[in-house]
Design a protein around this motif. Structure first.
Motif, PDB file in Angstrom:
ATOM      1  N   ARG A   1       0.846  -1.194   0.000  1.00  0.00           N
ATOM      2  CA  ARG A   1       0.000   0.000   0.000  1.00  0.00           C
ATOM      3  C   ARG A   1       0.880   1.241   0.000  1.00  0.00           C
ATOM      4  N   ILE A   2       0.311   2.327  -0.502  1.00  0.00           N
ATOM      5  CA  ILE A   2       1.040   3.596  -0.464  1.00  0.00           C
ATOM      6  C   ILE A   2       1.333   3.933   0.992  1.00  0.00           C
ATOM      7  N   GLY A   3       2.559   4.343   1.264  1.00  0.00           N
ATOM      8  CA  GLY A   3       2.950   4.694   2.621  1.00  0.00           C
ATOM      9  C   GLY A   3       3.623   3.555   3.376  1.00  0.00           C
ATOM     10  N   ASP A   4       3.533   2.334   2.869  1.00  0.00           N
ATOM     11  CA  ASP A   4       4.175   1.188   3.534  1.00  0.00           C
ATOM     12  C   ASP A   4       5.683   1.386   3.631  1.00  0.00           C
ATOM     13  N   LYS A   5       6.224   0.937   4.774  1.00  0.00           N
ATOM     14  CA  LYS A   5       7.683   0.949   4.909  1.00  0.00           C
ATOM     15  C   LYS A   5       8.236  -0.301   4.226  1.00  0.00           C
ATOM     16  N   VAL A   6       9.142  -0.086   3.320  1.00  0.00           N
ATOM     17  CA  VAL A   6       9.729  -1.215   2.585  1.00  0.00           C
ATOM     18  C   VAL A   6      11.246  -1.045   2.522  1.00  0.00           C
ATOM     19  N   HIS A   7      11.919  -2.128   2.181  1.00  0.00           N
ATOM     20  CA  HIS A   7      13.354  -1.987   1.923  1.00  0.00           C
ATOM     21  C   HIS A   7      13.772  -2.854   0.742  1.00  0.00           C
ATOM     22  N   GLY A   8      14.922  -2.501   0.201  1.00  0.00           N
ATOM     23  CA  GLY A   8      15.458  -3.233  -0.937  1.00  0.00           C
ATOM     24  C   GLY A   8      16.477  -4.236  -0.450  1.00  0.00           C
ATOM     25  N   LEU A   9      16.431  -5.447  -1.008  1.00  0.00           N
ATOM     26  CA  LEU A   9      17.343  -6.510  -0.597  1.00  0.00           C
ATOM     27  C   LEU A   9      18.056  -7.072  -1.822  1.00  0.00           C
ATOM     28  N   SER A  10      19.308  -7.447  -1.614  1.00  0.00           N
ATOM     29  CA  SER A  10      20.086  -7.988  -2.720  1.00  0.00           C
ATOM     30  C   SER A  10      20.742  -9.293  -2.292  1.00  0.00           C
ATOM     31  N   ASN A  11      20.764 -10.261  -3.176  1.00  0.00           N
ATOM     32  CA  ASN A  11      21.469 -11.525  -2.916  1.00  0.00           C
ATOM     33  C   ASN A  11      22.941 -11.355  -3.258  1.00  0.00           C
ATOM     34  N   LYS A  12      23.793 -11.398  -2.256  1.00  0.00           N
ATOM     35  CA  LYS A  12      25.233 -11.327  -2.520  1.00  0.00           C
ATOM     36  C   LYS A  12      25.845 -12.669  -2.113  1.00  0.00           C
ATOM     37  N   ASP A  13      27.074 -12.898  -2.524  1.00  0.00           N
ATOM     38  CA  ASP A  13      27.742 -14.151  -2.153  1.00  0.00           C
ATOM     39  C   ASP A  13      27.754 -14.331  -0.649  1.00  0.00           C
ATOM     40  N   SER A  14      27.896 -13.222   0.043  1.00  0.00           N
ATOM     41  CA  SER A  14      27.995 -13.265   1.504  1.00  0.00           C
ATOM     42  C   SER A  14      26.623 -13.431   2.168  1.00  0.00           C
ATOM     43  N   GLY A  15      25.557 -13.392   1.383  1.00  0.00           N
ATOM     44  CA  GLY A  15      24.209 -13.505   1.943  1.00  0.00           C
ATOM     45  C   GLY A  15      23.339 -12.342   1.492  1.00  0.00           C
ATOM     46  N   VAL A  16      22.217 -12.166   2.164  1.00  0.00           N
ATOM     47  CA  VAL A  16      21.287 -11.108   1.767  1.00  0.00           C
ATOM     48  C   VAL A  16      21.731  -9.779   2.368  1.00  0.00           C
ATOM     49  N   VAL A  17      21.808  -8.767   1.531  1.00  0.00           N
ATOM     50  CA  VAL A  17      22.260  -7.451   1.980  1.00  0.00           C
ATOM     51  C   VAL A  17      21.133  -6.443   1.789  1.00  0.00           C
ATOM     52  N   LYS A  18      20.913  -5.643   2.831  1.00  0.00           N
ATOM     53  CA  LYS A  18      19.920  -4.576   2.724  1.00  0.00           C
ATOM     54  C   LYS A  18      20.559  -3.403   2.001  1.00  0.00           C
ATOM     55  N   ILE A  19      19.942  -2.969   0.928  1.00  0.00           N
ATOM     56  CA  ILE A  19      20.569  -1.912   0.131  1.00  0.00           C
ATOM     57  C   ILE A  19      19.818  -0.591   0.214  1.00  0.00           C
ATOM     58  N   ASP A  20      18.633  -0.616   0.794  1.00  0.00           N
ATOM     59  CA  ASP A  20      17.832   0.605   0.772  1.00  0.00           C
ATOM     60  C   ASP A  20      16.710   0.503   1.793  1.00  0.00           C
ATOM     61  N   ASP A  21      16.231   1.640   2.204  1.00  0.00           N
ATOM     62  CA  ASP A  21      15.156   1.745   3.177  1.00  0.00           C
ATOM     63  C   ASP A  21      14.241   2.870   2.735  1.00  0.00           C
ATOM     64  N   GLY A  22      12.964   2.711   2.849  1.00  0.00           N
ATOM     65  CA  GLY A  22      12.124   3.842   2.478  1.00  0.00           C
ATOM     66  C   GLY A  22      10.648   3.525   2.568  1.00  0.00           C
ATOM     67  N   LYS A  23       9.866   4.377   1.908  1.00  0.00           N
ATOM     68  CA  LYS A  23       8.409   4.242   1.925  1.00  0.00           C
ATOM     69  C   LYS A  23       7.894   4.209   0.505  1.00  0.00           C
ATOM     70  N   VAL A  24       6.815   3.482   0.306  1.00  0.00           N
ATOM     71  CA  VAL A  24       6.175   3.470  -1.014  1.00  0.00           C
ATOM     72  C   VAL A  24       5.482   4.820  -1.204  1.00  0.00           C
ATOM     73  N   VAL A  25       5.901   5.608  -2.192  1.00  0.00           N
ATOM     74  CA  VAL A  25       5.258   6.910  -2.405  1.00  0.00           C
ATOM     75  C   VAL A  25       4.258   6.876  -3.548  1.00  0.00           C
ATOM     76  N   LYS A  26       4.421   5.923  -4.454  1.00  0.00           N
ATOM     77  CA  LYS A  26       3.464   5.826  -5.548  1.00  0.00           C
ATOM     78  C   LYS A  26       3.392   4.407  -6.079  1.00  0.00           C
ATOM     79  N   LEU A  27       2.160   3.986  -6.372  1.00  0.00           N
ATOM     80  CA  LEU A  27       1.934   2.682  -7.012  1.00  0.00           C
ATOM     81  C   LEU A  27       1.166   2.953  -8.291  1.00  0.00           C
ATOM     82  N   MET A  28       1.545   2.260  -9.347  1.00  0.00           N
ATOM     83  CA  MET A  28       0.922   2.540 -10.648  1.00  0.00           C
ATOM     84  C   MET A  28       0.781   1.292 -11.488  1.00  0.00           C
ATOM     85  N   LYS A  29      -0.197   1.351 -12.386  1.00  0.00           N
ATOM     86  CA  LYS A  29      -0.317   0.344 -13.430  1.00  0.00           C
ATOM     87  C   LYS A  29      -0.624   1.075 -14.723  1.00  0.00           C
TER      88      LYS A  29
END
Ligand code: GDP
Length: 336
Positions: A254-282
């Motif tokens: 939903r708009i306003g949800d707190k979300v973060h970006g995750l990346s699969n690295k050799d060392s494991g899962v790394v958090k790359i970003d933190d933020g809020k959903v500001v817009k959803l579109m189709k």
């Protein structure tokens, strides 16, 4: 005769229509260059878009102007009866960046557009091989049947050429049992029985839309699990910043949800970003339409996170596992 259903008129209706995975169908549109993919999509959208109330169409257009949304999504949604169809444009050429894999990894079905005069060609085969490997349910659309040179006999020939191609590419019994539609994208119609000139009331895309709903399974996706989405496409908008497009693997966003970006690295899962959903579109018809929320199995675009790239996962803040990035064996299919 069924008219093309309009896009729901309010954002609330819009959003609730996508919270039931059983009502979604995700399909890739595959074609050799010049076989009519662009014309087909155009006709589908023009007919569906024509029913969007004028003010609503203006709404989303002015919203785009106002916000300067410049993205050109390759995913287009069409509302059809109670269902929502997400159609993803697939590049026909041999690409080595994995774009074809990313597209076929997002969908359950494929509309294979083949020029009935020319038959299946190299690019059809290239993309089809990947679609079949991913277990997609295909539909065959023999296009350009309006052409004088295209007879029912020719269509039968092309059907068996396609059948042999499927078999050579290792299609399953289920995949080999594909429905066939005869179409003139140029004239804006598709039919499940051979014709070169359907009656006026059947000169539309209803039979194609029905066939997609019937033959393509809805996404298997758990709407009750926490939100996770695999980023499959990325664009940049001057005002909104990075626009991430992907398939929602699970949960609701939903708009306003707190979300973060995750990346699969050799060392494991790394958090790359933190933020809020500001817009959803189709993308509906020809414009980007804002939505309030979207659920598992749907393919959507979002703004709010600046760092994730293709292959990363966007997830609700309590999730620390990233989805597997799609990797397929290098193509072994000859392009000649
Ligand atoms: P794409 O490369 O697959 O996107 O193909 P296009 O949609 O651009 O179509 C290629 C050409 O075929 C254009 O000149 C179209 O007008 C023409 N075309 C597409 N669909 C049909 C059709 O159903 N009948 C006829 N006669 N021509 C078509």
């Amino acid at each position: 005769y069924r008219a093309f259903s309009a896009a729901p008129a309010t954002a609330a209706v819009e959003a609730s229509s996508t919270l039931n995975p059983g009502r979604l169908r995700n399909v890739a549109v595959i074609a050799h260059v010049d076989h009519g993919k662009t014309t087909l999509m155009d006709r589908l959208l023009r007919q569906c878009g024509a029913d969007i109330p004028h003010e609503r169409a203006m709404d989303s257009i002015s919203l785009e102007r106002e916000r300067g949304i410049t993205i050109a999504s390759k995913v287009t949604s069409v509302s059809w009866n109670e269902n929502e169809l997400n159609m993803v444009d697939t590049p026909g050429h041999a690409d080595f960046g994995g774009e074809v894999e990313r597209v076929v990894g997002m969908v359950e079905g494929a509309v294979l557009v083949v020029d009935a005069g020319e038959g299946p060609l190299a690019q059809t085969k290239f993309v089809l091989a990947k679609a079949l490997k991913y277990g997609l349910r295909p539909l065959l659309l023999l296009n350009k049947v309006d052409r004088p040179s295209v007879s029912e006999e020719r269509c039968n020939e092309v059907e068996s050429l396609v059948f042999d191609l499927f078999a050579n590419l290792g299609a399953t019994e289920e995949q080999l049992d594909f429905p066939v539609l005869y179409a003139s994208a140029k004239e804006g119609w598709a039919s499940t029985t051979f014709t070169k000139d359907p009656p006026a009331e059947a000169k539309n895309m209803s039979q194609l839309l029905d066939a997609i709903v019937t033959h393509v399974p809805p996404p298997k996706a758990n709407i009750d699990a926490p939100f996770q989405m695999l980023v499959s496409m990325m664009e940049r908008d001057f005002y909104l910043g990075r626009i991430l497009t992907g398939r929602i693997h699970s949960g609701i966003v939903r708009i306003g949800d707190k979300v973060h970006g995750l990346s699969n690295k050799d060392s494991g899962v790394v958090k790359i970003d933190d933020g809020k959903v500001v817009k959803l579109m189709k993308k509906k018809g020809t414009s980007m339409v804002p939505i309030d929320c979207a659920g598992a199995g749907d393919i959507i675009s979002m703004a709010g996170l600046a760092s994730p790239i293709i292959g990363n996962t966007v997830a609700t803040a309590e999730i620390m596992s990233a989805l597997p990035t799609i990797v397929l064996d290098p193509p072994t299919i000859s392009m000649t």
